[in-house]
Design a protein around this motif. Structure first.
Motif, mmCIF file in Angstrom:
data_model
loop_
_atom_site.group_PDB
_atom_site.id
_atom_site.type_symbol
_atom_site.label_atom_id
_atom_site.label_comp_id
_atom_site.label_asym_id
_atom_site.label_seq_id
_atom_site.Cartn_x
_atom_site.Cartn_y
_atom_site.Cartn_z
ATOM 1 N N PRO A 188 0.819 -1.230 0.000
ATOM 2 C CA PRO A 188 0.000 0.000 0.000
ATOM 3 C C PRO A 188 0.847 1.272 0.000
ATOM 4 O O PRO A 188 0.408 2.301 -0.484
ATOM 5 N N ALA A 189 2.074 1.202 0.502
ATOM 6 C CA ALA A 189 2.941 2.386 0.537
ATOM 7 C C ALA A 189 3.129 2.950 -0.879
ATOM 8 O O ALA A 189 3.236 4.172 -1.056
ATOM 9 N N PHE A 190 3.166 2.078 -1.896
ATOM 10 C CA PHE A 190 3.351 2.554 -3.277
ATOM 11 C C PHE A 190 2.015 2.940 -3.905
ATOM 12 O O PHE A 190 1.945 3.866 -4.703
ATOM 13 N N VAL A 191 0.957 2.207 -3.531
ATOM 14 C CA VAL A 191 -0.371 2.521 -4.083
ATOM 15 C C VAL A 191 -0.776 3.926 -3.627
ATOM 16 O O VAL A 191 -1.350 4.703 -4.386
ATOM 17 N N HIS A 192 -0.420 4.242 -2.394
ATOM 18 C CA HIS A 192 -0.762 5.529 -1.788
ATOM 19 C C HIS A 192 -0.316 6.713 -2.660
ATOM 20 O O HIS A 192 -1.039 7.683 -2.806
ATOM 21 N N VAL A 198 6.074 9.844 -9.218
ATOM 22 C CA VAL A 198 6.761 9.199 -10.344
ATOM 23 C C VAL A 198 7.409 7.900 -9.867
ATOM 24 O O VAL A 198 7.379 6.877 -10.551
ATOM 25 N N GLU A 199 7.952 7.953 -8.653
ATOM 26 C CA GLU A 199 8.639 6.777 -8.126
ATOM 27 C C GLU A 199 7.645 5.625 -7.876
ATOM 28 O O GLU A 199 7.880 4.489 -8.284
ATOM 29 N N SER A 200 6.512 5.961 -7.215
ATOM 30 C CA SER A 200 5.512 4.914 -6.950
ATOM 31 C C SER A 200 4.979 4.330 -8.253
ATOM 32 O O SER A 200 4.775 3.121 -8.367
ATOM 33 N N ALA A 201 4.748 5.210 -9.229
ATOM 34 C CA ALA A 201 4.219 4.735 -10.511
ATOM 35 C C ALA A 201 5.219 3.795 -11.173
ATOM 36 O O ALA A 201 4.839 2.751 -11.718
ATOM 37 N N ALA A 202 6.508 4.142 -11.086
ATOM 38 C CA ALA A 202 7.539 3.295 -11.708
ATOM 39 C C ALA A 202 7.582 1.939 -10.999
ATOM 40 O O ALA A 202 7.695 0.890 -11.650
ATOM 41 N N ILE A 203 7.468 1.953 -9.681
ATOM 42 C CA ILE A 203 7.519 0.686 -8.935
ATOM 43 C C ILE A 203 6.289 -0.172 -9.257
ATOM 44 O O ILE A 203 6.403 -1.373 -9.495
ATOM 45 N N ALA A 204 5.122 0.475 -9.293
ATOM 46 C CA ALA A 204 3.898 -0.274 -9.616
ATOM 47 C C ALA A 204 4.013 -0.907 -11.003
ATOM 48 O O ALA A 204 3.708 -2.090 -11.185
ATOM 49 N N ARG A 205 4.491 -0.131 -11.978
ATOM 50 C CA ARG A 205 4.676 -0.675 -13.340
ATOM 51 C C ARG A 205 5.646 -1.848 -13.334
ATOM 52 O O ARG A 205 5.417 -2.861 -13.991
ATOM 53 N N ALA A 206 6.745 -1.687 -12.581
ATOM 54 C CA ALA A 206 7.763 -2.744 -12.548
ATOM 55 C C ALA A 206 7.184 -4.026 -11.953
ATOM 56 O O ALA A 206 7.459 -5.129 -12.435
ATOM 57 N N ILE A 207 6.356 -3.885 -10.908
ATOM 58 C CA ILE A 207 5.780 -5.082 -10.276
ATOM 59 C C ILE A 207 4.805 -5.773 -11.239
ATOM 60 O O ILE A 207 4.813 -6.992 -11.369
ATOM 61 N N VAL A 208 3.993 -4.967 -11.929
ATOM 62 C CA VAL A 208 3.042 -5.568 -12.873
ATOM 63 C C VAL A 208 3.802 -6.299 -13.983
ATOM 64 O O VAL A 208 3.454 -7.421 -14.357
ATOM 65 N N SER A 209 4.885 -5.682 -14.452
ATOM 66 C CA SER A 209 5.599 -6.337 -15.554
ATOM 67 C C SER A 209 6.332 -7.583 -15.038
ATOM 68 O O SER A 209 6.399 -8.603 -15.739
ATOM 69 N N MET A 210 6.815 -7.530 -13.796
ATOM 70 C CA MET A 210 7.435 -8.727 -13.214
ATOM 71 C C MET A 210 6.400 -9.836 -13.077
ATOM 72 O O MET A 210 6.659 -10.998 -13.391
ATOM 73 N N GLY A 211 5.194 -9.455 -12.620
ATOM 74 C CA GLY A 211 4.119 -10.431 -12.477
ATOM 75 C C GLY A 211 3.818 -11.094 -13.812
ATOM 76 O O GLY A 211 3.678 -12.312 -13.892
ATOM 77 N N SER A 212 3.789 -10.287 -14.869
ATOM 78 C CA SER A 212 3.424 -10.893 -16.152
ATOM 79 C C SER A 212 4.562 -11.768 -16.667
ATOM 80 O O SER A 212 4.314 -12.827 -17.240
ATOM 81 N N VAL A 223 -6.088 0.548 -2.154
ATOM 82 C CA VAL A 223 -6.634 1.463 -3.166
ATOM 83 C C VAL A 223 -7.745 2.288 -2.515
ATOM 84 O O VAL A 223 -8.711 1.728 -1.998
ATOM 85 N N GLU A 224 -7.563 3.602 -2.514
ATOM 86 C CA GLU A 224 -8.503 4.465 -1.774
ATOM 87 C C GLU A 224 -9.351 5.354 -2.665
ATOM 88 O O GLU A 224 -10.325 5.938 -2.188
ATOM 89 N N ASN A 225 -8.981 5.520 -3.942
ATOM 90 C CA ASN A 225 -9.790 6.410 -4.788
ATOM 91 C C ASN A 225 -9.753 5.986 -6.250
ATOM 92 O O ASN A 225 -8.967 5.122 -6.644
ATOM 93 N N ARG A 226 -10.616 6.631 -7.017
ATOM 94 C CA ARG A 226 -10.791 6.254 -8.414
ATOM 95 C C ARG A 226 -9.539 6.525 -9.248
ATOM 96 O O ARG A 226 -9.227 5.794 -10.177
ATOM 97 N N HIS A 227 -8.798 7.606 -8.870
ATOM 98 C CA HIS A 227 -7.585 7.922 -9.643
ATOM 99 C C HIS A 227 -6.580 6.781 -9.557
ATOM 100 O O HIS A 227 -5.940 6.408 -10.536
ATOM 101 N N GLN A 228 -6.454 6.236 -8.332
ATOM 102 C CA GLN A 228 -5.524 5.108 -8.165
ATOM 103 C C GLN A 228 -6.026 3.899 -8.953
ATOM 104 O O GLN A 228 -5.258 3.237 -9.653
#
Ligand code: C2E
Ligand code: MG
Length: 280
Positions: A188-192, A198-212, A223-228
């Motif tokens: 959640p620290a990165f989702v927040h 920019v850093e959180s977005a890069a980490i989230a992208r990296a995790i999704v690509s690692m997952g795939s 996840v607390e809001n629609r933007h996220q």
């Protein structure tokens, strides 16, 4: 004896009593597929119905229970209750739900842990593919060969294995590559920080690509809001959990919520069918 030690001993005595009197309850937080909000499961989160202090969150007692060993009976109760409840929900017509249970490090290290889990699955009648065990980073990183064998046995039973609070800090990548993994849960620290940081977005992208590339599911937590949610969907993160969808709920309220949500998803699907037919 200093004040901290005295408080620790008092808490331990109270916790012992809480185990004896079964003062715990589980709340369930829905997990959804981001694209259509279909409920796919729920995380079981423990609360202590303290006789004078009200409903206590895990941070108030789980770390102490891990230190004094009381987590072992508590964690067994959590597993048994979560599996029995999920089986009951399946029988009541909510068949697709998977229950996620946070694994206690101390419980996992007990000999006979795999036997305990398979015994609970048998006695509750829950198919192992509907139990998701959430493993912490320290358990994965610090796992010697014998513990890795234990994870493999759980996987062979058909249980889902997730890494909780996934983010930075996996220095020993080799260890993690050998882990029999089904799902990564984004910390959640990165989702927040999404979508602005920019850093959180890069980490989230990296995790999704690692997952795939590993062929495992990715779920964002907190996840607390629609933007996220919109951002996560745009980077192809498939699953989410957080206050934006629903707070953790007591069992009865969760059941009502899940039924409603299933009805909404059916209505959405019918609407999509109708649009499709009109367009055809
Ligand atoms: P966790 O596994 O990371 O669980 C998610 C925590 O985030 C939960 O806190 C949940 O209520 C909270 N949360 C969910 N959505 C949001 C959101 O949108 N925003 C924010 N700010 N928070 C959100 P909770 O219930 O206080 O649990 C805290 C931790 O306690 C859990 O973290 C887990 O590590 C541990 N825990 C909970 N239940 C158990 C249990 O049965 N056994 C063990 N060993 N640990 C447990
Ligand atoms: Mg968790």
């Amino acid at each position: 004896m200093d004040h901290g030690e005295t408080a620790g001993i008092a808490l331990e005595a109270e916790l012992r009593e809480a185990v004896r009197l079964q003062q715990f309850e589980l709340h369930y937080q829905p997990q959804v597929r981001i694209a259509n909000r279909e409920v796919v499961g729920m995380e079981a989160l423990i609360r202590w119905a303290h006789p004078t202090r009200g409903l206590l969150l895990p941070a108030a007692f789980i770390p102490a229970a891990e230190r004094n060993g009381l987590i072992v009976p508590i964690a067994e109760w959590v597993l048994r209750t979560a599996c029995a409840q999920t089986r009951a929900w399946h029988q009541a017509g909510l068949p697709t739900l998977t229950v996620a249970v946070n694994l206690s490090a101390l419980q996992f290290r007990q000999t006979g842990f795999v036997k305990l889990v398979s015994g609970i699955l048998k006695s509750t009648g829950l198919d192992p593919c509907f139990l998701d065990l959430e493993v912490t980073k320290s358990l994965v990183m610090g796992a010697p060969e014998t513990m890795m064998a234990r994870f493999n046995e759980l996987r062979e039973l058909g249980i889902v294995l997730s890494i909780d609070d996934f983010g930075t800090g996996y220095a020993n990548f080799g260890h993690f590559m050998n882990f029999p993994l089904d799902q990564l849960k984004i910390d959640p620290a990165f989702v927040h920080g999404l979508p602005a940081s920019v850093e959180s977005a890069a980490i989230a992208r990296a995790i999704v690509s690692m997952g795939s590339s590993l062929g495992v599911r990715v779920m964002a937590v907190g996840v607390e809001n629609r933007h996220q949610a919109d951002f996560l969907r745009s980077i192809w993160c498939e699953y989410a959990q957080g206050y934006y969808y629903c707070m953790p709920l007591p069992a009865g309220e969760f059941q009502a919520w899940a039924r409603n949500a299933a009805g909404d998803a059916d209505a959405d699907a019918r609407e999509t069918d109708r649009e499709f037919m009109l367009a055809a």
